[in-house]
Design a protein around this motif. Structure first.
Motif, mmCIF file in Angstrom:
data_model
loop_
_atom_site.group_PDB
_atom_site.id
_atom_site.type_symbol
_atom_site.label_atom_id
_atom_site.label_comp_id
_atom_site.label_asym_id
_atom_site.label_seq_id
_atom_site.Cartn_x
_atom_site.Cartn_y
_atom_site.Cartn_z
ATOM 1 N N ARG A 159 -21.265 22.229 -0.103
ATOM 2 C CA ARG A 159 -19.998 21.503 -0.268
ATOM 3 C C ARG A 159 -19.682 21.276 -1.749
ATOM 4 O O ARG A 159 -18.548 21.489 -2.197
ATOM 5 C CB ARG A 159 -20.092 20.177 0.474
ATOM 6 N N LYS A 161 -20.758 22.892 -4.372
ATOM 7 C CA LYS A 161 -20.497 24.140 -5.086
ATOM 8 C C LYS A 161 -19.027 24.521 -4.954
ATOM 9 O O LYS A 161 -18.379 24.939 -5.925
ATOM 10 C CB LYS A 161 -21.393 25.255 -4.527
ATOM 11 N N LYS A 162 -18.487 24.368 -3.754
ATOM 12 C CA LYS A 162 -17.094 24.752 -3.502
ATOM 13 C C LYS A 162 -16.125 23.675 -3.991
ATOM 14 O O LYS A 162 -15.085 23.979 -4.595
ATOM 15 C CB LYS A 162 -16.910 24.983 -1.990
ATOM 16 N N TYR A 163 -16.476 22.435 -3.741
ATOM 17 C CA TYR A 163 -15.592 21.320 -4.089
ATOM 18 C C TYR A 163 -16.397 20.225 -4.803
ATOM 19 O O TYR A 163 -16.749 19.210 -4.209
ATOM 20 C CB TYR A 163 -14.921 20.756 -2.833
ATOM 21 N N GLU A 232 -12.092 25.408 7.493
ATOM 22 C CA GLU A 232 -12.710 26.127 6.384
ATOM 23 C C GLU A 232 -14.226 26.119 6.511
ATOM 24 O O GLU A 232 -14.875 25.105 6.246
ATOM 25 C CB GLU A 232 -12.320 25.513 5.037
ATOM 26 N N VAL A 234 -17.701 26.260 5.278
ATOM 27 C CA VAL A 234 -18.231 26.070 3.937
ATOM 28 C C VAL A 234 -19.707 26.444 3.843
ATOM 29 O O VAL A 234 -20.228 26.661 2.760
ATOM 30 C CB VAL A 234 -18.009 24.612 3.474
ATOM 31 N N ARG A 262 -17.232 34.667 1.345
ATOM 32 C CA ARG A 262 -17.541 33.745 0.258
ATOM 33 C C ARG A 262 -17.970 32.370 0.790
ATOM 34 O O ARG A 262 -17.412 31.342 0.425
ATOM 35 C CB ARG A 262 -16.360 33.617 -0.701
ATOM 36 N N TRP A 264 -21.329 29.811 1.536
ATOM 37 C CA TRP A 264 -22.711 29.480 1.169
ATOM 38 C C TRP A 264 -23.642 29.813 2.332
ATOM 39 O O TRP A 264 -23.365 29.482 3.483
ATOM 40 C CB TRP A 264 -22.802 27.998 0.829
#
Length: 490
Positions: A159, A161-163, A232, A234, A262, A264
């Motif tokens: 989480r 890493k993305k946001y 989404e 994640v 893309r 994780w």
């Protein structure tokens, strides 16, 4: 004038600890090698409450306290016993036991170099070693209080890493985030989703094949469906060694899908991670080097004392970025030594037990080669037990094992040569619990059982004690047959 009993005088001011250590060595460690001893001296809870003298009010003399400690040993489950197959851990290695005792005696915590100089350096080395075994060139990691927490680290890093703003702003704008894992994944994934604010409903279960491995086709179908619904994905959590069947998800194929979308990729290798030490069996985790993170529990297949769990990731600074709170009273940046060894801020804990020493001492004593031989022996024993079950009347394998989980039914004499309809299956579901009860009351062995999907209760023998032999496998079958042959469920 002398006071007190001669026994009390003999024990002396430090005598309690000295005597207790002697008793632990004789009654726990030595007993763990004795196949003639009991695995458990079972007592119902009400009886045990009376036996143990649990009151906490008045001071207790050392002699009486030692007697109570003897009862603690007597009525506890001896997980180091060669016939303890109940959980995904077991065995008793003297080196890991020594490391555990030493780290407890030193009573330190793992947050800064200044209070844990040896162990912060040691942890960095062991983390690097284990990341290297997974084929990752760089990375980071942390010892955790169990594999469930390690898996939660994986969800949180996915989480963050993305946001990364979720760390400060919370989840209010990210209700669409979801996690995918197999229908046979460990329950900690759902618990972690609840704890971290994803919500259990946002954990999507992917179908498995007949052997319990995640189906990549169903994974991709679910990703496409979720995206069409405005969700989404994640994180995808694959499993290397499922809890019940010991199945290894196809990591390379899952990595292809995660790369394509893309997402994780975290691998729960709490149970199966030790195969990375075996040149013969590491193929089961082919593709692990492509994962973003993974969990590995050396207290399972490697034989370290419980607890000994790690979260490992190829993203070097992400643990710190995701968790640091920069408390100035602990993590001052103007210290006189290299503050990169003040690793506590990357953990979700402040006080953190030293778990690295018991692993390091054991690994140092055995080296890679002896650990590899022990893991290969456990795999060989699993094949041998499967061979016995396949050849013994009344025993039926659920499936040919991929790892050291051997799942099977025992059909008593009263149920053989009957029509195997729904009523027969209902009766069969009573057999394993009945044998388990007899087994526990007798104390000779401990083996777990459970249902799974359409399969009624079956035995699950898990081989994690690295000192087991083929003769122990024969004892498993003989004991179950002896305890169950006269059962006639209604």
């Amino acid at each position: 004038m002398q006071t007190g009993s001669s026994k009390d005088q003999a024990i002396g001011s430090q005598g309690f600890l000295t005597k207790l250590v002697e008793d632990i060595f004789e009654k726990v460690f030595v007993r763990s090698r004795d196949r003639e001893s009991k695995v458990i001296e079972f007592k119902p809870p009400a009886d045990l409450e009376n036996i143990l003298d649990l009151t906490l009010k008045e001071p207790t003399e050392d002699a009486r306290l030692l007697d109570i400690c003897h009862d603690v040993i007597k009525y506890s489950v001896h997980t180091g016993h060669p016939l303890f197959f109940n959980q995904l851990y077991g065995g008793m290695d003297q080196y890991t036991m020594g490391g555990a005792w030493l780290s407890d005696a030193l009573n330190t915590s793992m947050f800064t170099y200044e209070v844990a100089p040896v162990f912060t350096v040691m942890e960095k080395y062991v983390v690097k070693k284990m990341i290297g075994l997974a084929g990752m060139e760089f990375g980071d990691g942390v010892f955790c209080p169990g594999g469930s927490i390690a898996n939660m680290y994986g969800l949180n890093l996915a989480r963050c890493k993305k946001y990364p703003e979720v760390k400060t702003d919370g989840m209010s704008r990210y209700a669409s985030l979801c996690i995918l894992t197999s229908e046979q994944a460990h329950f900690s994934i759902r618990k972690g989703a609840a704890f971290l604010g994803f919500g259990m409903k946002n954990v999507v279960l992917v179908k498995c094949d007949a052997s319990g491995r995640m189906l990549p086709s169903d994974l991709e179908n679910n990703i496409n469906r979720l995206q069409a619904e405005g969700k989404e994905p994640v994180c995808v959590v694959a499993t290397a060694g499922t809890t019940v069947l010991g199945a290894f998800d196809p990591l390379d194929k899952i990595a292809d899908i995660c790369c394509k979308y893309r997402i994780w990729m975290h691998v729960d290798a709490a149970w199966g991670g030790a195969v990375l030490l075996s040149k013969e069996h590491r193929i089961l985790m082919s593709g692990i080097e492509r994962a973003d993170s993974f969990t590995w529990n050396p207290h399972k297949m490697m034989g370290a004392l419980n607890q000994c769990s790690l979260f490992l990731t190829k993203h070097k600074d992400l643990l710190t970025e995701s968790h640091s709170a920069r408390a100035e009273y602990l993590f001052q940046q103007d210290k006189f030594y290299d503050v990169s060894y003040d690793t506590g801020d990357k953990s979700i804990q402040c006080g953190r037990k030293v778990d690295v020493l018991k692993l390091w001492v054991m690994w140092k004593s055995k080296g890679d080669n002896r650990l590899e031989s022990a893991i290969n022996n456990a795999m060989d024993c699993a094949r041998y037990l499967s061979k016995i079950i396949n050849s013994r009347e009344g025993f039926r394998l659920l499936l040919q094992p991929e790892f050291t989980n051997i799942c099977f039914w025992y059909v008593p004499l009263s149920m053989r040569n009957e029509e195997e309809n729904d009523g027969w299956k209902r009766r069969l579901s009573q057999v394993a619990p009945a044998i388990k009860e007899r087994m526990m009351l007798e104390g000779t062995m401990m083996v777990g059982y459970q249902p799974l999907g359409d399969y009624v209760n079956f035995f699950r023998v898990v081989l994690s004690n690295l000192d087991i032999t083929e003769e122990d496998m024969e004892l498993v079958v003989n004991n179950i047959e002896r305890l169950g042959k006269d059962i006639n469920p209604q």
